[in-house]
Write a protein that holds these residues in place. Structure first.
Motif, PDB file in Angstrom:
ATOM      1  N   VAL A 129       5.157  -2.638 -36.397  1.00 24.34           N
ATOM      2  CA  VAL A 129       4.240  -3.123 -35.366  1.00 24.34           C
ATOM      3  C   VAL A 129       5.040  -3.578 -34.153  1.00 24.34           C
ATOM      4  O   VAL A 129       6.026  -4.319 -34.288  1.00 24.34           O
ATOM      5  CB  VAL A 129       3.393  -4.299 -35.902  1.00 24.34           C
ATOM      6  N   LEU A 130       4.619  -3.147 -32.973  1.00 25.85           N
ATOM      7  CA  LEU A 130       5.163  -3.705 -31.735  1.00 25.85           C
ATOM      8  C   LEU A 130       4.300  -4.898 -31.342  1.00 25.85           C
ATOM      9  O   LEU A 130       3.070  -4.789 -31.276  1.00 25.85           O
ATOM     10  CB  LEU A 130       5.152  -2.672 -30.611  1.00 25.85           C
ATOM     11  N   ILE A 131       4.933  -6.034 -31.086  1.00 26.83           N
ATOM     12  CA  ILE A 131       4.225  -7.216 -30.589  1.00 26.83           C
ATOM     13  C   ILE A 131       4.783  -7.532 -29.213  1.00 26.83           C
ATOM     14  O   ILE A 131       6.002  -7.634 -29.015  1.00 26.83           O
ATOM     15  CB  ILE A 131       4.373  -8.419 -31.531  1.00 26.83           C
ATOM     16  N   THR A 136      -2.803 -11.320 -38.572  1.00 30.43           N
ATOM     17  CA  THR A 136      -3.345 -11.361 -37.220  1.00 30.43           C
ATOM     18  C   THR A 136      -2.583 -12.434 -36.464  1.00 30.43           C
ATOM     19  O   THR A 136      -1.889 -13.261 -37.081  1.00 30.43           O
ATOM     20  CB  THR A 136      -4.855 -11.651 -37.227  1.00 30.43           C
ATOM     21  N   THR A 137      -2.674 -12.441 -35.146  1.00 26.86           N
ATOM     22  CA  THR A 137      -1.970 -13.446 -34.356  1.00 26.86           C
ATOM     23  C   THR A 137      -2.950 -14.411 -33.713  1.00 26.86           C
ATOM     24  O   THR A 137      -4.086 -14.060 -33.387  1.00 26.86           O
ATOM     25  CB  THR A 137      -1.119 -12.785 -33.255  1.00 26.86           C
ATOM     26  N   SER A 138      -2.489 -15.661 -33.544  1.00 26.16           N
ATOM     27  CA  SER A 138      -3.287 -16.689 -32.881  1.00 26.16           C
ATOM     28  C   SER A 138      -2.366 -17.594 -32.073  1.00 26.16           C
ATOM     29  O   SER A 138      -1.469 -18.222 -32.654  1.00 26.16           O
ATOM     30  CB  SER A 138      -4.074 -17.506 -33.903  1.00 26.16           C
ATOM     31  N   PRO A 139      -2.568 -17.670 -30.729  1.00 26.85           N
ATOM     32  CA  PRO A 139      -3.492 -16.863 -29.944  1.00 26.85           C
ATOM     33  C   PRO A 139      -3.137 -15.381 -30.027  1.00 26.85           C
ATOM     34  O   PRO A 139      -2.004 -15.022 -30.365  1.00 26.85           O
ATOM     35  CB  PRO A 139      -3.301 -17.410 -28.527  1.00 26.85           C
ATOM     36  N   ALA A 140      -4.114 -14.553 -29.697  1.00 31.16           N
ATOM     37  CA  ALA A 140      -3.936 -13.117 -29.878  1.00 31.16           C
ATOM     38  C   ALA A 140      -2.816 -12.590 -28.994  1.00 31.16           C
ATOM     39  O   ALA A 140      -2.776 -12.857 -27.792  1.00 31.16           O
ATOM     40  CB  ALA A 140      -5.239 -12.400 -29.565  1.00 31.16           C
ATOM     41  N   ALA A 141      -1.898 -11.876 -29.616  1.00 27.52           N
ATOM     42  CA  ALA A 141      -0.840 -11.178 -28.893  1.00 27.52           C
ATOM     43  C   ALA A 141      -1.121  -9.683 -28.984  1.00 27.52           C
ATOM     44  O   ALA A 141      -1.587  -9.204 -30.024  1.00 27.52           O
ATOM     45  CB  ALA A 141       0.520 -11.498 -29.495  1.00 27.52           C
ATOM     46  N   PRO A 142      -0.838  -8.919 -27.945  1.00 27.88           N
ATOM     47  CA  PRO A 142      -1.031  -7.461 -28.034  1.00 27.88           C
ATOM     48  C   PRO A 142      -0.151  -6.882 -29.140  1.00 27.88           C
ATOM     49  O   PRO A 142       1.052  -7.126 -29.183  1.00 27.88           O
ATOM     50  CB  PRO A 142      -0.603  -6.956 -26.651  1.00 27.88           C
ATOM     51  N   MET A 143      -0.758  -6.114 -30.045  1.00 28.65           N
ATOM     52  CA  MET A 143      -0.042  -5.514 -31.163  1.00 28.65           C
ATOM     53  C   MET A 143      -0.381  -4.028 -31.252  1.00 28.65           C
ATOM     54  O   MET A 143      -1.544  -3.634 -31.057  1.00 28.65           O
ATOM     55  CB  MET A 143      -0.411  -6.209 -32.478  1.00 28.65           C
ATOM     56  N   TYR A 144       0.631  -3.231 -31.570  1.00 27.02           N
ATOM     57  CA  TYR A 144       0.477  -1.782 -31.616  1.00 27.02           C
ATOM     58  C   TYR A 144       1.159  -1.247 -32.873  1.00 27.02           C
ATOM     59  O   TYR A 144       2.364  -1.438 -33.058  1.00 27.02           O
ATOM     60  CB  TYR A 144       1.084  -1.129 -30.374  1.00 27.02           C
ATOM     61  N   VAL A 161       8.934  -6.957 -25.582  1.00 27.41           N
ATOM     62  CA  VAL A 161       8.330  -6.284 -26.732  1.00 27.41           C
ATOM     63  C   VAL A 161       9.320  -6.281 -27.899  1.00 27.41           C
ATOM     64  O   VAL A 161      10.497  -5.941 -27.720  1.00 27.41           O
ATOM     65  CB  VAL A 161       7.930  -4.842 -26.369  1.00 27.41           C
ATOM     66  N   TYR A 162       8.836  -6.663 -29.074  1.00 25.36           N
ATOM     67  CA  TYR A 162       9.617  -6.625 -30.312  1.00 25.36           C
ATOM     68  C   TYR A 162       8.998  -5.625 -31.291  1.00 25.36           C
ATOM     69  O   TYR A 162       7.777  -5.403 -31.288  1.00 25.36           O
ATOM     70  CB  TYR A 162       9.633  -7.991 -30.998  1.00 25.36           C
ATOM     71  N   ARG A 163       9.855  -5.081 -32.119  1.00 24.29           N
ATOM     72  CA  ARG A 163       9.411  -4.224 -33.224  1.00 24.29           C
ATOM     73  C   ARG A 163       9.609  -4.994 -34.531  1.00 24.29           C
ATOM     74  O   ARG A 163      10.697  -5.488 -34.820  1.00 24.29           O
ATOM     75  CB  ARG A 163      10.250  -2.953 -33.244  1.00 24.29           C
ATOM     76  N   PHE A 164       8.534  -5.100 -35.306  1.00 23.88           N
ATOM     77  CA  PHE A 164       8.604  -5.785 -36.600  1.00 23.88           C
ATOM     78  C   PHE A 164       8.330  -4.772 -37.710  1.00 23.88           C
ATOM     79  O   PHE A 164       7.332  -4.056 -37.669  1.00 23.88           O
ATOM     80  CB  PHE A 164       7.589  -6.927 -36.665  1.00 23.88           C
ATOM     81  N   ARG A 165       9.243  -4.744 -38.684  1.00 21.78           N
ATOM     82  CA  ARG A 165       9.071  -3.910 -39.869  1.00 21.78           C
ATOM     83  C   ARG A 165       8.561  -4.822 -40.986  1.00 21.78           C
ATOM     84  O   ARG A 165       9.347  -5.509 -41.638  1.00 21.78           O
ATOM     85  CB  ARG A 165      10.387  -3.265 -40.274  1.00 21.78           C
ATOM     86  N   GLN A 200      -3.512   0.501 -31.112  1.00 26.92           N
ATOM     87  CA  GLN A 200      -3.621  -0.926 -30.880  1.00 26.92           C
ATOM     88  C   GLN A 200      -4.435  -1.558 -32.000  1.00 26.92           C
ATOM     89  O   GLN A 200      -5.468  -1.029 -32.419  1.00 26.92           O
ATOM     90  CB  GLN A 200      -4.260  -1.236 -29.530  1.00 26.92           C
ATOM     91  N   VAL A 201      -3.954  -2.706 -32.493  1.00 23.89           N
ATOM     92  CA  VAL A 201      -4.606  -3.371 -33.621  1.00 23.89           C
ATOM     93  C   VAL A 201      -4.705  -4.868 -33.327  1.00 23.89           C
ATOM     94  O   VAL A 201      -3.934  -5.420 -32.538  1.00 23.89           O
ATOM     95  CB  VAL A 201      -3.828  -3.156 -34.940  1.00 23.89           C
TER      96      VAL A 201
END
Length: 531
Positions: free
Chosen positions: A311-313, A275-283, A258-262, A297-298
């Motif tokens: 966002v956590l990915i 958005t991510t492709s392919p979809a990655a779980p994002m919070y 899990v990474y945190r992105f600012r 979750q988004v």
């Protein structure tokens, strides 16, 4: 002076025929192949360059009567950036760097930052004046250190800003706020992130290598690699090259954790819908003012200028060698080009990491349920202010409730949009009936809670403390805020910077009567001095 499109072409050494490349009709969802005048061989390629992390400034330590503090000396100077292959782009940078280095600080640690204006009298590319005013966006600073637009530091001057850092952890950013030319100055590079940490955030979210700052921006380029500037009669500027930390469409290697992105949107007009492709779980875990009460979750989110979203990915279930693209679904009334639907990419690698770090595999549910701002409730007893974001079709200028920054200046800086007492709670209804534009509205000093959009609940990703609110086409957004901790005058404005500069900016006063002596006058309490 305002710079016309023709002047930009002259300054960039372009033939007048190049103007045809920008002559696009206005409208929702407008698309074109490109805006830059670069030859195809020089156009930056998508996913060809590695992602670059923001450098971090190292302070010196000082001591005064209030104890120790971190001290920074930063120079605003012209620089060169290697954005276009084989060409150098003239920029304006803090210490000449684009992107500039960020600042990291622990809650409770004061900072004194001296900003030196070592810029020439006129912008090297656009010819605009080079007065600056440094705003630490997200900080509850005293008015004289808030980057008030008309508190201008001229070339050859310096100003020392003081930042208290008593707020909870959050992603802030420092950027230029000079009156009428914020757009050109920020577009040219006078911006970077500022991270305020506290023990709560450090215990819950990834740190160090896995806490990644991503500053998004966009540009358009002349044939010689210099920046082009066309704000389409002050409507906005949308470039055809998307940058993440100053690199076009970069690729970042990520480990299976899990990474945190600012994410900071530092574009002067463009909004994004990542958005991510392919979809990655994002919070979604934090908004402008820090941790949300609960993670959400988004799959995507609407991201206006100056907003910050953390966002956590989760990359744990991807295979080594797999690529995940961060794409941009865009929003109405942007201007989109061939490659503005992409932002950056992540390549998964099988490199080792500390699996005993609980943040590597944990998505926290509860984050900060005790946040004072998010616990504000509209009881129906608070004063309600109605704020209209508008355009005057006669003057071609933007305003708030029919008044502009010109009106504030003409009043001797006495005219205000609101005048709450210190400690008051108010509800503001911000209404956008201006037609084909969206407006990211920024209120200085305070954090606020979004109560509703057009009478409905806010989006789940904005259920955290905010200082910028995206007010979309035809939207009425209701927000609640408590005013403090300082008395004084602060600004409220649209963060589409061509709108702000022409002239969608006003002010409010906290705890001041018109007859009061203002000890924290934003222009005169601590003015710039010669270098």
């Amino acid at each position: 002076m305002a710079v016309s499109r023709r002047d930009v072409f002259k300054l960039g050494g372009l033939a007048a025929a190049g103007a045809a490349g920008l002559a696009l009709p206005w409208g929702a969802g407008v698309s074109a192949s490109s805006a830059s005048l670069l030859p195809t061989s020089k156009m930056p390629k998508v996913f060809a360059a590695p992602f670059t992390r923001l450098g971090v400034l190292t302070p010196t330590v000082g001591t005064d009567a209030d104890g120790p503090f971190d001290e920074y000396h930063i120079k605003a100077v012209p620089g060169l950036a290697g954005i276009v292959p084989g060409l150098q782009t003239p920029v304006l940078g803090y210490d000449g760097l684009v992107p500039a280095k960020r600042i990291d600080v622990q809650q409770g640690r004061r900072i004194k930052m001296t900003m030196y204006n070592n810029l020439p009298p006129a912008h090297p590319t656009f010819g605009t004046p080079m007065g600056i005013s440094t705003h630490l966006h997200g900080s509850a600073s005293l008015p004289q250190y808030d980057g008030y637009a008309s508190d201008v530091t001229a070339p050859g001057q310096k100003k020392t800003y003081q930042y208290p850092n008593f707020q909870n952890a959050r992603t802030l950013w420092y950027h230029d706020h000079g009156v009428h030319y914020t757009a050109q100055n920020a577009y040219s590079g006078l911006a970077s992130q500022y991270h305020l940490h506290d023990p709560q955030e450090q215990a819950l979210l990834p740190q160090g290598e896995f806490d990644v700052a991503v500053t998004l921006s966009d540009m358009m380029f002349a044939a010689n690699g210099s920046q082009m500037y066309d704000d389409r009669s002050h409507s906005g500027l949308w470039g055809d090259v998307i940058l993440a930390n100053g690199t076009p469409w970069p690729v970042m290697k990520v480990k299976k954790r899990v990474y945190r992105f600012r994410f900071l949107n530092a574009s002067i007009s463009r909004s994004y819908r990542p958005t991510t492709s392919p979809a990655a779980p994002m919070y979604m875990v934090a908004t402008d003012g820090g941790l949300m009460p609960k993670s959400q979750q988004v799959t995507s989110w609407r991201h206006g200028s100056a907003e910050r979203y953390e966002v956590l990915i989760d990359f744990r279930n991807f295979k080594a060698g797999q690529r995940i693209e961060l794409r941009n679904l865009s929003n109405p009334n942007n201007r989109d080009y061939d490659f503005t639907g992409k932002i950056m990419a992540f390549d998964v690698v099988d490199d080792p990491f500390d699996k005993n770090d609980p943040t590597s595999s944990t998505i926290p549910g509860t984050l900060n349920p005790g946040n004072e701002v998010m616990n504000l409730v509209d009881t129906g007893r608070f004063k309600v202010r109605n704020i209209r974001v508008q355009r005057d079709d006669t003057t071609n200028e933007w305003n708030l409730n029919g008044e502009s920054w010109h009106d504030v200046v003409d009043s001797g800086y006495k005219k205000v949009l609101a005048d709450p007492n210190l400690g008051d709670t108010e509800v503001w209804e911000i209404q956008n009936n201006s037609g084909g534009w969206f407006h990211p509205v920024h209120i200085h000093l305070i954090d606020f809670k979004i109560l509703s959009r057009n009478g409905r609940a806010p989006f789940n990703y904005e259920l955290g403390p905010k200082d910028v609110v995206y007010v979309g086409e035809g939207e009425t957004v209701k927000v609640i805020m408590k005013f403090g901790p300082h008395k004084g005058k602060y600004m409220v404005h649209c963060h589409n910077l061509p709108h702000e500069d022409h002239d969608m900016m006003h002010q409010f006063s906290v705890g001041l009567k018109e007859s009061d002596l203002d000890d924290n006058d934003p222009i005169w309490a601590d003015p710039p001095t010669p270098i």
